[in-house]
Design an enzyme around this catalytic site. Structure first.
Site: not given
Ligand code: ADP
Length: 540
Positions: A182, A332, A442, A447
């Site tokens: 991430t 996550e 985003k 991202w």
């Protein structure tokens, strides 16, 4: 008192066995680079998956070793989803939208031993190869072209495996089966590992009737890339119930998806808002420009998330009989943490009220606990007004990042994940995301780190200071806007600044959409860039 069989670990290997025996006649369809379709039965897929697992073991894969994939959505990627864990390995899905530099760094951080790559993505692999040396690179002949002799062909590799003689590696429920990176707010991306247990529980929760309501008769079209948070759990769910899968391969343009929908009408799909926005616009244009060219699959349910879903999008699809379910979550959180659905209390609600609710992030999923922490450190009441940082915990929420110390900016002292999203909760438990504290933008589901762009811009000789914020964008959800302070007497046009960023490893889509020249970056009392102020100055 003895209870149920505690020695029976939760395992996705069970889904694999089940699909191979119960659903062996159901289909998995993949679109190839030349746009033709290839079909496999679950029975064939099961054998190929076991052959992959066996071949990986024969190649010396040890328990816990990482095997990376750099692949589009197709049947072979689904073989990797199950074959790597069955061999005892950890699947690491690499995001093909990242730059070669980022990919190389991520592969090195995860200590990936083997790579499975689509032949059409070999140019990207070759750029990253200098940054991480895989022990072995296995090339999937996705385009049908011969595999270059310096690489192992995936088909030749699995032909060495022994599907009949293979037994999946015994494991504990909490052992990792997959890892996904991430974006870091600052600095480097971070790895989130999923276990058999977290994946099984997340799959069951995702499949609930109020959520995807996934059934064996569904035709599932996963548009969300399989390198994103294990494609939101859908591949596992489809295998668990034996639903037909239709993979779009590399063809994600609206025209291509609409064509595919004519050939293989889905009943369930998933993707980010950007994809569906362009699909509905293309479809609506076609009604006057090419009447009858396409028909939308009325009755389809569509899981849309990864960014806020505009109410206008929900209304536009509903007008054609397609219901959009919004979900909110993060890599996550496996990722489903909330889904917007019509609760019993809303069964007599007006259409207006239903749309309003559908445009919210949704209701907290079972097994997830969620609270809002206000700036004063209090728990926000469920009044639909008080904002607080979303904090979550539960059996499919990560408790740490791969080889990164647990710190209080990511996890609270009492064990909750700090999401960096700001939201309200109302009396029915509907979450509404209102802001984001993490310094990320985003765009189209991918991202962009504002801090990384700022640092690179400030390395330009004409730039004194640069602060990057997100501005809302109808197509991409968000795009970066750079506020630049030039050094006295200096200047540089936007094209030069973007060329500078590209020469520093940024992809074109990561470059600011717009530049605003300002006299000074506003700062908070602690001297940090005051982004809230900048967002007020440049609301769009
Ligand atoms: P994924 O790969 O599922 O997109 P990421 O971890 O990359 O997950 O992104 C998670 C973040 O995306 C969230 O913390 C939030 O900022 C944003 N996000 C996801 N879903 C929504 C949503 N429905 N509304 C608003 N923001 C969302």
């Amino acid at each position: 008192m003895k209870t149920t069989m505690m020695d029976q670990a939760l395992s996705i290997n069970h889904f694999l066995d089940r699909a191979g025996t119960l659903f062996k006649h159901n289909e998995i369809v993949s679109r190839l680079p030349d746009k033709t379709l290839v079909r496999h039965s679950y029975g064939q897929w099961h054998r190929r998956t076991l052959s992959l697992a066996s071949a990986l073991q024969r190649a010396g894969l040890q328990k816990g070793d990482r095997v990376a994939t750099l692949c589009w959505n197709h049947h072979m990627h689904l073989e990797a989803y199950f074959g790597i864990p069955a061999a005892g390995g950890v699947m690491h899905t690499l995001n093909l939208r990242l730059s070669a530099e980022e990919l190389g760094w991520i592969a090195a951080d995860a200590k990936d031993r083997i790579l499975i790559v689509d032949d059409v993505l070999l140019p990207l692999y070759l750029q990253m190869a200098a940054l991480h040396a895989f022990e072995r690179v296995i090339v999937f002949p996705f385009s049908g072209a011969p595999v270059p002799p310096e690489f192992t062909s995936y088909e030749a590799f699995i032909a060495e495996g022994d599907a009949d003689g293979f037994t999946p590696v015994p494991h504990g429920e909490d052992e990792a089966i997959a890892i996904c990176y991430t974006s870091g707010t600052t600095g480097r991306p971070k790895g989130v590992a999923y276990s058999h247990r977290s994946t099984v529980l997340h799959t069951l929760v995702g499949c609930l009737g109020d959520h995807w309501g996934l059934r064996g008769i569904d035709v599932v079209m996963p548009v969300t890339p399989m390198f994103h948070a294990n494609s939101w759990g859908m591949p596992y769910g489809a295998v668990m119930v034996g639903a037909k899968l239709v993979f779009p391969g590399p063809h994600l343009h609206a025209d291509d998806l609409l064509d595919l929908m004519q050939l293989e009408p889905p009943t369930l799909s998933l993707g980010v808002p950007t994809i569906w926005m362009s699909l509905i616009q293309t479809y609506e244009r076609s009604l006057t420009e090419h009447p009858g060219r396409w028909k939308l699959p009325a009755g389809m349910r569509s899981l849309v998330g990864g960014a806020a879903v505009p109410e206008s999008l929900i209304r536009a699809f509903d007008a054609h009989g397609i219901w959009i379910m919004q979900g909110w979550g993060m890599t996550e959180t496996s990722p489903i943490a909330t889904i917007s659905y019509a609760r019993a209390e809303l069964k007599d609600a007006s259409a207006e009220e239903r749309y309003r609710r559908a445009a919210m992030a949704g209701v907290i999923a079972p097994l997830v606990e969620l609270r809002l922490k206000t700036e004063e450190g209090l728990i926000a009441p469920w009044d639909g007004q008080t904002m607080g940082e979303v904090q979550v915990r539960g059996p499919f929420i990560t408790g740490s990042y791969h080889e990164v110390p647990v710190t209080e900016d990511k996890f609270t002292a009492d064990g909750w994940l700090r999401t960096g999203d700001v939201a309200t909760l109302d009396d029915l438990g509907f979450l509404r995301i209102t802001d984001r504290t993490k310094d990320l933008i985003k765009s189209g589901g991918e991202w962009i780190s504002s801090v990384d762009v700022e640092n690179a811009l400030m390395a330009h000789p004409a730039v004194a200071e640069a602060a990057v914020i997100a501005i809302p964008d109808e197509k991409w959800s968000e795009r970066p806007l750079a506020c630049v302070v030039f050094k006295p007497g200096q200047n540089a046009p936007a094209e030069a600044l973007n060329a500078h960023l590209i020469s520093h490893g940024f992809a074109k889509w990561q470059c600011p959409e717009r530049y605003e020249v300002i006299a000074a970056v506003p700062r908070t009392s602690t001297g940090k860039f005051w982004k809230l102020k900048l967002r007020e100055m440049f609301p769009r």
